[in-house]
Design a protein around this motif. Structure first.
Motif, PDB file in Angstrom:
ATOM      1  N   TYR A  25       7.859   4.141  -2.653  1.00 28.20           N
ATOM      2  CA  TYR A  25       8.593   2.893  -3.153  1.00 28.20           C
ATOM      3  C   TYR A  25       7.649   1.978  -3.765  1.00 28.20           C
ATOM      4  CZ  TYR A  25      10.929  -1.728  -2.499  1.00 28.20           C
ATOM      5  OH  TYR A  25      11.461  -2.783  -2.771  1.00 28.20           O
ATOM      6  N   GLU A  26       8.272   1.288  -4.852  1.00 27.59           N
ATOM      7  CA  GLU A  26       7.253   0.388  -5.792  1.00 27.59           C
ATOM      8  C   GLU A  26       8.436  -0.142  -6.809  1.00 27.59           C
ATOM      9  OE1 GLU A  26       3.295   0.164  -8.603  1.00 27.59           O
ATOM     10  OE2 GLU A  26       4.019   2.201  -8.033  1.00 27.59           O
ATOM     11  N   THR A  27       8.467  -1.614  -7.028  1.00 25.98           N
ATOM     12  CA  THR A  27       8.875  -2.442  -7.826  1.00 25.98           C
ATOM     13  C   THR A  27       8.164  -3.205  -8.589  1.00 25.98           C
ATOM     14  OG1 THR A  27       8.968  -4.614  -6.706  1.00 25.98           O
ATOM     15  CG2 THR A  27      10.550  -2.877  -5.756  1.00 25.98           C
ATOM     16  N   GLU A  28       9.041  -3.515  -9.938  1.00 22.47           N
ATOM     17  CA  GLU A  28       8.291  -4.101 -11.014  1.00 22.47           C
ATOM     18  C   GLU A  28       8.432  -5.797 -10.462  1.00 22.47           C
ATOM     19  OE1 GLU A  28      10.683  -3.272 -14.549  1.00 22.47           O
ATOM     20  OE2 GLU A  28       9.183  -1.459 -15.041  1.00 22.47           O
ATOM     21  N   GLY A  44       2.195   0.636   5.340  1.00 25.58           N
ATOM     22  CA  GLY A  44       2.032  -0.452   5.064  1.00 25.58           C
ATOM     23  C   GLY A  44       2.739  -0.884   3.462  1.00 25.58           C
ATOM     24  N   MET A  45       2.702  -2.345   3.186  1.00 26.49           N
ATOM     25  CA  MET A  45       3.117  -2.565   1.904  1.00 26.49           C
ATOM     26  C   MET A  45       2.211  -3.591   1.444  1.00 26.49           C
ATOM     27  SD  MET A  45       6.272  -1.310   1.789  1.00 26.49           S
ATOM     28  CE  MET A  45       7.090  -2.462   0.544  1.00 26.49           C
ATOM     29  N   VAL A  46       2.306  -3.465   0.098  1.00 24.40           N
ATOM     30  CA  VAL A  46       1.479  -4.161  -0.747  1.00 24.40           C
ATOM     31  C   VAL A  46       2.354  -5.294  -1.427  1.00 24.40           C
ATOM     32  CG1 VAL A  46      -0.206  -4.618  -2.763  1.00 24.40           C
ATOM     33  CG2 VAL A  46      -0.283  -2.661  -1.278  1.00 24.40           C
ATOM     34  N   VAL A  47       1.905  -6.757  -1.512  1.00 24.73           N
ATOM     35  CA  VAL A  47       3.004  -7.661  -2.285  1.00 24.73           C
ATOM     36  C   VAL A  47       2.066  -8.264  -3.311  1.00 24.73           C
ATOM     37  CG1 VAL A  47       4.412  -9.829  -2.050  1.00 24.73           C
ATOM     38  CG2 VAL A  47       4.448  -7.959  -0.036  1.00 24.73           C
ATOM     39  N   ALA A  75       5.084  -2.649  -3.108  1.00 28.05           N
ATOM     40  CA  ALA A  75       4.891  -1.047  -3.208  1.00 28.05           C
ATOM     41  C   ALA A  75       4.464  -0.522  -1.835  1.00 28.05           C
ATOM     42  CB  ALA A  75       3.626  -0.953  -4.411  1.00 28.05           C
ATOM     43  N   ALA A  76       4.731   0.525  -1.478  1.00 31.57           N
ATOM     44  CA  ALA A  76       4.585   1.103  -0.259  1.00 31.57           C
ATOM     45  C   ALA A  76       3.251   1.637  -0.345  1.00 31.57           C
ATOM     46  CB  ALA A  76       5.757   2.136   0.258  1.00 31.57           C
ATOM     47  N   THR A  77       2.403   1.916   0.836  1.00 29.57           N
ATOM     48  CA  THR A  77       1.100   2.559   0.619  1.00 29.57           C
ATOM     49  C   THR A  77       0.910   3.975   0.763  1.00 29.57           C
ATOM     50  OG1 THR A  77       0.651   1.789   2.930  1.00 29.57           O
ATOM     51  CG2 THR A  77       0.133   0.294   1.446  1.00 29.57           C
ATOM     52  N   ARG A  78       2.134   4.545   0.892  1.00 24.54           N
ATOM     53  CA  ARG A  78       2.064   6.065   1.118  1.00 24.54           C
ATOM     54  C   ARG A  78       3.507   6.459   0.693  1.00 24.54           C
ATOM     55  NH1 ARG A  78       1.748   6.420   7.664  1.00 24.54           N
ATOM     56  NH2 ARG A  78       3.853   5.933   8.155  1.00 24.54           N
ATOM     57  N   PRO A  79       3.697   7.679   0.376  1.00 26.31           N
ATOM     58  CA  PRO A  79       4.838   8.219  -0.325  1.00 26.31           C
ATOM     59  C   PRO A  79       6.115   8.116   0.911  1.00 26.31           C
ATOM     60  CG  PRO A  79       3.125   9.683  -0.935  1.00 26.31           C
ATOM     61  CD  PRO A  79       2.518   8.786   0.073  1.00 26.31           C
ATOM     62  N   PHE A 205      -7.045   0.894   2.502  1.00 23.40           N
ATOM     63  CA  PHE A 205      -6.814  -0.502   2.412  1.00 23.40           C
ATOM     64  C   PHE A 205      -5.371  -0.827   1.948  1.00 23.40           C
ATOM     65  CE2 PHE A 205     -11.194  -0.057   1.679  1.00 23.40           C
ATOM     66  CZ  PHE A 205     -11.880  -0.896   2.542  1.00 23.40           C
ATOM     67  N   LEU A 206      -4.397  -0.046   2.658  1.00 28.86           N
ATOM     68  CA  LEU A 206      -3.116  -0.144   2.501  1.00 28.86           C
ATOM     69  C   LEU A 206      -2.654  -0.603   1.093  1.00 28.86           C
ATOM     70  CD1 LEU A 206      -2.262  -2.118   5.751  1.00 28.86           C
ATOM     71  CD2 LEU A 206      -2.112   0.294   5.451  1.00 28.86           C
ATOM     72  N   LEU A 207      -3.183   0.044   0.028  1.00 26.90           N
ATOM     73  CA  LEU A 207      -2.833  -0.257  -1.376  1.00 26.90           C
ATOM     74  C   LEU A 207      -2.049   0.950  -1.962  1.00 26.90           C
ATOM     75  CD1 LEU A 207      -6.274  -1.817  -2.713  1.00 26.90           C
ATOM     76  CD2 LEU A 207      -3.957  -3.034  -1.774  1.00 26.90           C
ATOM     77  N   SER A 208      -1.114   0.744  -2.965  1.00 26.51           N
ATOM     78  CA  SER A 208      -0.789   2.055  -3.579  1.00 26.51           C
ATOM     79  C   SER A 208      -1.834   2.374  -4.551  1.00 26.51           C
ATOM     80  CB  SER A 208       0.350   1.503  -4.444  1.00 26.51           C
ATOM     81  OG  SER A 208       0.271   0.624  -5.567  1.00 26.51           O
ATOM     82  N   ARG A 209      -1.746   3.618  -5.031  1.00 25.11           N
ATOM     83  CA  ARG A 209      -2.801   4.044  -6.052  1.00 25.11           C
ATOM     84  C   ARG A 209      -2.863   3.368  -7.235  1.00 25.11           C
ATOM     85  NH1 ARG A 209      -5.510   9.311  -7.175  1.00 25.11           N
ATOM     86  NH2 ARG A 209      -5.859   9.046  -9.715  1.00 25.11           N
TER      87      ARG A 209
END
Length: 277
Positions: A25-28, A44-47, A75-79, A205-209
Motif C-alpha cells: 500500500y502506498e498513495t501519492e 506500520g505506516m509512514v505518513v 505508505a505501508a512499511t511491508r508488502p 524504522f517502519l519506512l517504505s523502501r
C-alpha cells in the motif's frame, strides 16, 4: 499506487471506517474533506505531510490524525499489511470539542486537533476496535448496519477526544527527519558488521523502501550503501593499524563478505591497497 478519494462520507454519515488490506500500500500526495485517523493493525505506516516536508511513523499501538485539506501521502512499511482509515465529519469534531469545552456555554473559538499528530491508543479505543472486529464478523454482509454505524461513531468520538485532551506525541516537524536520520546512522554504526540491506533497515524504522531511499539521499547526499561502505572502510583502516589484524580479519569485522571487494573499495577510497602500515 493506491488511489484514494477526497470525500468518503455520504450525507448524514458522521464517521466511517475503511479497512485496507491492499498489498504494498502506498498513495501519492492527496487531501480529504474530512478528518482522517489512520490506525495500523498489521505492520506500520509512514505518513508524509507536504507542507511540513517531513514524515512520521506509526505502529499498531498508535493512531495518526490528519486534518481536512492537509496534503499527505501514506505508505505501508511491508508488502502485507492491514490498516483502518477512519473518516470523521468536521461538524462531529466540533461537537466533540464543544462537549469537552463545557457544552452550550463553551467559548466561540473551540479547541481543535492539530493539522497532524500522533497519539497512543487509549485502552478504551483498543477495546472498541476489538468490538468492531467481532461485530464485522457477525455483520459482514451488512457493512452499514445501525450497530456498525453506532460503533464507528463511538470510535470516532474516542479518537477525537484523545486528540483534544492528551499531548501530541509528534515532535516539532522541523526536527523529525533530522532525528530519524540520526537514529538510522547510529543503527548503521552499531550493526555495520552485519549484512544489512536497504529493505531490512527501512523495515527496522517502519519506512517504505521508496521513502527510506529518498529521505536518506536528501538528508545525507549518499545512498545507504555508499555511506555504509564509507563507514566500514574508515573502521577497517583503524583496525589495520593493529599488527595483529589481517586484511581478511578487517574485512570481515566491518561487514565485507569478500576480501577482494573490500580491497577494491579500499583502493578507490585511499589510493592504495589495504595493509597494516
Amino acid at each position: 499506487m493506491f488511489h484514494t478519494h477526497r470525500r468518503h462520507l455520504a450525507p448524514q454519515v458522521t464517521a466511517k471506517i475503511v479497512d485496507s488490506r491492499t498489498p504494498s500500500y502506498e498513495t501519492e500526495f492527496h487531501a480529504h474533506d474530512e478528518y482522517m485517523v489512520l490506525m495500523p493493525r498489521s505492520g506500520g505506516m509512514v505518513v508524509r505531510v507536504r507542507e511540513e516536508q517531513s514524515a512520521f511513523r506509526i505502529n499498531a499501538a498508535c493512531m495518526a490524525l490528519v486534518a481536512p485539506g492537509v496534503e499527505h501521502a501514506t505508505a505501508a512499511t511491508r508488502p502485507q499489511q492491514q490498516h483502518l482509515a477512519l473518516y470523521v465529519d468536521q461538524a462531529f469534531v466540533e461537537d466533540c470539542a464543544r462537549r469537552i469545552g463545557g457544552g452550550k456555554g463553551a467559548p466561540s473559538v473551540l479547541p481543535a486537533p492539530p493539522a497532524c499528530g500522533v497519539w497512543r491508543m487509549s485502552p478504551s479505543l483498543v477495546h472498541m476496535l476489538r468490538l468492531r472486529e467481532e461485530l464485522a464478523g457477525v455483520d459482514a454482509e451488512h457493512r452499514d448496519s445501525p450497530r456498525m454505524q453506532a460503533t464507528e461513531r463511538l470510535i470516532a468520538a474516542e479518537c477525537v477526544t484523545t486528540a483534544l485532551t492528551t499531548a501530541n506525541a509528534l515532535p516539532a516537524h522541523r526536527g523529525r527527519d533530522a532525528l530519524l536520520i540520526h537514529e538510522i546512522l547510529a543503527y548503521l554504526e552499531a550493526h555495520m558488521a552485519e549484512q544489512l540491506t536497504v529493505d531490512d533497515v527501512a523495515a527496522q524504522f517502519l519506512l517504505s523502501r521508496r521513502h527510506f531511499t529518498r529521505l536518506f539521499r536528501e538528508r545525507t547526499g549518499h545512498s545507504m550503501i555508499e555511506l555504509l561502505n564509507g563507514k566500514r572502510l574508515e573502521r577497517a583502516q583503524r583496525l589495520l593499524q593493529d599488527p595483529q589484524t589481517s586484511v581478511m580479519d578487517a574485512a570481515l569485522l566491518v561487514g565485507f563478505e569478500t576480501p577482494s571487494y573490500f580491497a577494491r573499495l579500499y583502493r578507490l577510497k585511499y589510493g592504495h591497497p589495504p595493509s597494516r602500515r
